[in-house]
Design an enzyme around this catalytic site. Structure first.
Site, PDB file in Angstrom:
ATOM      1  N   ASP A  94      36.522  38.834  29.391  1.00 24.19           N
ATOM      2  CA  ASP A  94      35.569  38.232  29.959  1.00 24.19           C
ATOM      3  C   ASP A  94      34.270  38.914  30.769  1.00 24.19           C
ATOM      4  OD1 ASP A  94      37.444  38.577  31.992  1.00 24.19           O
ATOM      5  OD2 ASP A  94      37.525  36.633  32.777  1.00 24.19           O
ATOM      6  N   HIS A  95      34.945  40.400  31.156  1.00 22.13           N
ATOM      7  CA  HIS A  95      34.022  41.094  32.027  1.00 22.13           C
ATOM      8  C   HIS A  95      33.131  41.826  31.438  1.00 22.13           C
ATOM      9  CE1 HIS A  95      36.748  39.519  35.304  1.00 22.13           C
ATOM     10  NE2 HIS A  95      36.082  40.371  36.275  1.00 22.13           N
ATOM     11  N   ASP A 159      43.185  40.205  39.389  1.00 17.95           N
ATOM     12  CA  ASP A 159      41.499  39.771  39.756  1.00 17.95           C
ATOM     13  C   ASP A 159      41.624  39.084  40.973  1.00 17.95           C
ATOM     14  OD1 ASP A 159      38.465  39.393  38.231  1.00 17.95           O
ATOM     15  OD2 ASP A 159      39.153  37.955  39.677  1.00 17.95           O
ATOM     16  N   ARG A 447      30.285  36.083  44.940  1.00 13.25           N
ATOM     17  CA  ARG A 447      29.914  37.246  45.524  1.00 13.25           C
ATOM     18  C   ARG A 447      28.631  37.461  45.473  1.00 13.25           C
ATOM     19  NH1 ARG A 447      35.286  40.403  44.010  1.00 13.25           N
ATOM     20  NH2 ARG A 447      36.499  39.542  45.525  1.00 13.25           N
ATOM     21  N   SER A 642      37.093  43.002  45.447  1.00 12.53           N
ATOM     22  CA  SER A 642      37.932  43.008  44.304  1.00 12.53           C
ATOM     23  C   SER A 642      39.295  43.430  44.413  1.00 12.53           C
ATOM     24  CB  SER A 642      36.898  43.846  43.072  1.00 12.53           C
ATOM     25  OG  SER A 642      37.812  44.349  42.360  1.00 12.53           O
ATOM     26  N   ARG A 644      40.329  45.534  41.856  1.00 11.56           N
ATOM     27  CA  ARG A 644      40.363  46.741  41.097  1.00 11.56           C
ATOM     28  C   ARG A 644      40.903  47.865  41.871  1.00 11.56           C
ATOM     29  NH1 ARG A 644      33.824  46.728  41.863  1.00 11.56           N
ATOM     30  NH2 ARG A 644      34.200  44.670  41.400  1.00 11.56           N
TER      31      ARG A 644
END
Ligand code: MIC
Ligand code: SF4
Length: 754
Positions: A94-95, A159, A447, A642, A644
């Site tokens: 999706d990203h 996520d 965000r 995030s 990440r």
């Protein structure tokens, strides 16, 4: 329907587990405690845990990963030597899809551009028994809510907005890929037992107010770090009055207050949602243990006694809010926006209205926003701003198209983008963004950090509900208050927009032709996963070196970051997303968004070897080449945002040894620990001011590194003077082992080798 037998097994053991918890805790239990205590690795609880203090091992029921983080998570998992994932897991693409011309063209482009990555993720998933959701299937958290989330369950996801599943009564937590790797390898997952924040909702939403406004208001109260280390539990009559996807919206943005997660007790809205999304059997079994899927009655009758902090919000009087710019906790009720915008010089003209993201892309969201769009058409209004929409999933999109909702938006010249993150993660080819002009946009995302959506630092982005996005896009004015103001239509008449209306769930039921799911092979042992050594997008991981057994000496200060330093500042998304599977390439973005305290510039730091000012990664690569270690210094809530883990792996890869800050965001702190870095905080926050640009730094106390014992930092300034300061840490025994081994993965690797 997926994993019904797993869900039944979780429910079957709940009775016993909760009875055991009740015995040790010895008082009525919150919902959060019921879920946590029924997922302990040790099985039945043998002792009560102290909130905010004890580290506890859990066995989550499932794992979710999105493509931008799954690459690293799975590159790590491939080294764990396991034939199959130990718990049900999924990957969602999706990203990586840029929003530009609309869904059909954009998706085809992404499928081509990111083919190598999709093929990699598809084959790894196939091999290890992971469900794979193809590009276009939808945004991870919407797809999870529609297919996998279940009341009383526990899930982790790579996520930060994994927390969205709290809308269906889960404890769902965002983590780095290394944590996901552990759980998929069958190891326990560790979390410091959280504090509990109770939010009591009374009344019922009405008029223009929406679930989004609940969390926008909570964010205003708690700020971006107010939820750190806590789980937020919503309850009260007001909670029961909210739809399930509305609850998801509220839980989703709990990430923006730093909360570990948020959740709601099982109720009829969740039952309706389960049935509407093809999971009547889950609803039926949940109904048999309803009392375990919410707190004990005593808790909600007397919440002060059970929560560490309590907030009360009356939905009857809640006003629509817009939060921003540049931070999601700057909350302004719509009635005050004209005044605030003028006072702060926020541009009033709105260029774009965007509806979408995992926060607000449900059927109900599209339906309520389209009711505003429909009025605009009927009342002869045109949108002044441009308008874009990303549906949350193919199921939502297909149903919304069938029901004519998308048609209403396109009649207003809206562009329907792919069922994906798109602009929310900077995958937005916005015309003219490169001119860096000062401008305002409104969106329904979560965000709004600088540069996030379009890369332009001068875009003022405001977060609001989808229906408000529609109203403001139509008016083209940030200060427009649809509750009181009128607009002039094509005929020159003054018209007023009526409050939004909409369907919580599609009256004709959900429909979808191809949801975009690919089931894994029963036996994946024959599937091969190829990573080309020439690839610029994927790179197999080499183990990090273990600690050499000595104190760290002679570290150079790489950067002293000033103010907000989110994971977007540390490892930017947008154009860099394409390197998420290639550690060396993505390391070229390390800290390029962080503001250098000494010159207020980004990506411009002093190279202590030459005295020149250069980009952060460039300087760090020179230190690395010379075998010199370095340290990064930061401010409050460092690593906010995030999950990440690239924000931790990049410094690790490039030879930064420690990150010393005033305070950390939870996921980032854990990510640093997992990768074998030192995550330290100033014992005295004032010591931040003692760090000078030319400092050389030693970290002492590592040879006796132990829990709760501060380390000593020695600063040697340019003039030769020395200062000693104390640094705290939160490492437990296990985490100290990660540091010594050079990262948690090295420990798993070693156990496989045996
Ligand atoms: C985000 O919203 O910032 C992301 C992109 O979804 C991240 C994950 C990532 O960086 O890949 C998140 O929130 O964890
Ligand atoms: Fe995607 Fe945005 Fe949600 Fe992150 S916050 S998962 S980028 S939609």
């Amino acid at each position: 329907m997926f994993d019904l037998s797993m869900i039944k097994a979780v429910y079957a053991r709940m009775d016993e587990r909760i009875a055991a918890a009740r015995k040790v805790v010895n008082r009525p239990l919150t919902l959060t405690e019921k879920i946590l205590y029924s997922h302990l690795t040790e099985g039945n609880a043998t002792k009560a845990f102290t909130r905010g203090k004890d580290y506890v091992d859990f066995n989550p029921d499932r794992v979710a990963m999105q493509d931008a983080t799954a690459q690293m998570a799975l590159l790590q998992f491939m080294q764990a030597g396991r034939p199959k994932v130990a718990v049900p897991s999924t990957v969602h693409c999706d990203h990586l899809i840029t929003a530009k011309n609309g869904a059909t063209e954009d998706l085809a482009f992404a499928n081509n551009e990111s083919k190598e990555v999709y093929d990699f993720l598809g084959s790894v998933s196939n091999k290890y028994g992971i469900g794979f959701w193809k590009p276009g299937a939808g945004i991870i958290h919407q797809v999870v809510l529609e297919n996998y989330a279940f009341p009383g369950g526990m899930m982790i996801g790579t996520d930060s907005h994994t927390v969205n599943a709290g809308g269906l009564g889960m404890v769902a937590i965002g983590v780095g890929g290394a944590d996901a790797c552990d759980v998929m390898a069958g190891l326990p997952w560790e979390l410091k037992f959280p504090k509990l924040i109770g939010v009591k909702l009374t009344g019922k939403l009405n008029g223009w107010a929406s679930p989004k406004d609940v969390i926008l208001k909570v964010a205003g109260i708690l700020t971006v770090k107010g939820g750190t280390g806590a789980i937020v539990e919503y309850f009260g009559e007001g909670a029961k009055n909210l739809s399930c996807t509305g609850k998801g919206t509220i839980c989703n943005m709990g990430a923006e207050i730093g909360a570990t997660t948020s959740t709601f007790g099982y109720d009829e809205s969740m039952e309706r949602y389960l049935r509407a999304t093809g999971r009547a059997e889950v609803a039926d079994v949940a109904n048999t243990i309803k009392h375990h899927l919410t707190a004990d009655a005593e808790v909600y009758a007397n919440p002060e006694a059970y929560f560490d902090q309590l907030i009360e919000i009356n939905l009857d009087t809640l006003e629509p809010h817009l939060n921003g710019p540049f931070t999601p906790d700057l909350a302004t009720p719509i009635g005050k926006m004209k005044e605030e915008a003028a006072k702060n010089n926020w541009p009033l003209a709105v260029e774009w209205g965007l509806i979408g993201s995992c926060t607000n892309s449900s059927y109900e969201d599209l339906s309520r926003a389209s009711s505003i769009a429909k009025q605009a058409i009927e009342k002869g209004l045109k949108t002044k701003a441009q308008f874009g929409i990303n549906p949350g999933s193919e199921q939502v999109r297909y149903t919304a198209e069938r029901d004519g909702l998308l048609d209403i938006f396109t009649k207003l010249d809206a562009t329907v983008f792919t069922n994906a993150c798109g602009p929310c993660i900077g995958m937005w080819d916005r015309e003219g963004a490169e001119k860096n002009e000062k401008n305002t946009i409104v969106h329904s995302f979560n965000r709004n950090f600088a540069k996030r959506a379009d890369g332009n630092p001068n875009t003022y982005a405001f977060v609001t509900s989808p229906e408000m996005v529609a109203a403001i896009a139509i008016s083209g004015n940030l200060g427009f208050n649809p509750l009181t103001d009128t607009l002039v239509n094509e005929k020159g008449e003054n018209v007023k927009l009526d409050p939004p209306t909409g369907d919580e769930l599609p009256t004709k039921g959900f429909a979808v032709e191809d949801p975009g799911y690919q089931a894994p092979a029963e036996d994946g042992s024959g599937v091969t996963v190829v990573v080309s050594p020439e690839s610029t997008r994927l790179q197999l991981l080499a183990p990090f070196a273990p600690w050499n057994g000595n104190n760290l000496t002679g570290l150079k200060l790489l950067i002293k970051a000033k103010g907000k330093c989110t994971t977007d500042h540390i490892s930017m998304a947008g154009p860099w997303l394409k390197y998420r599977g290639h550690l060396d390439n993505i390391s070229n973005n390390m800290l390029i968004g962080a503001v250098n305290y000494f010159n207020e510039k980004t990506d411009f730091v002093k190279n202590q070897l030459t005295g020149e000012y250069e980009s952060v990664p460039k300087v760090q690569r020179q230190y690395k080449a010379q075998g010199i270690g370095s340290i990064v210094v930061g401010d409050e809530n460092y690593g906010e945002g995030s999950s990440r883990e690239h924000a931790a792996m990049e410094p690790r890869h490039l030879g930064v040894h420690a990150v010393l800050v005033k305070s950390f965001a939870r996921i980032h702190e854990t990510n640093l620990k997992k990768q074998g870095m030192l995550a330290l905080t100033f014992a005295d926050k004032e010591d931040y001011n003692k760090i000078q640009e030319d400092d050389t730094i030693d970290i002492n106390g590592l040879t006796t590194f132990s829990p709760n014992v501060p380390l000593t930092i020695v600063l040697t300034h340019k003039d030769g003077s020395r200062e000693e300061i104390k640094a705290n840490h939160t490492y437990n025994e296990q985490q100290i082992e990660w540091f010594k081994a050079g990262g948690a993965l090295n420990i798993i690797r070693a156990s496989v080798a045996k």
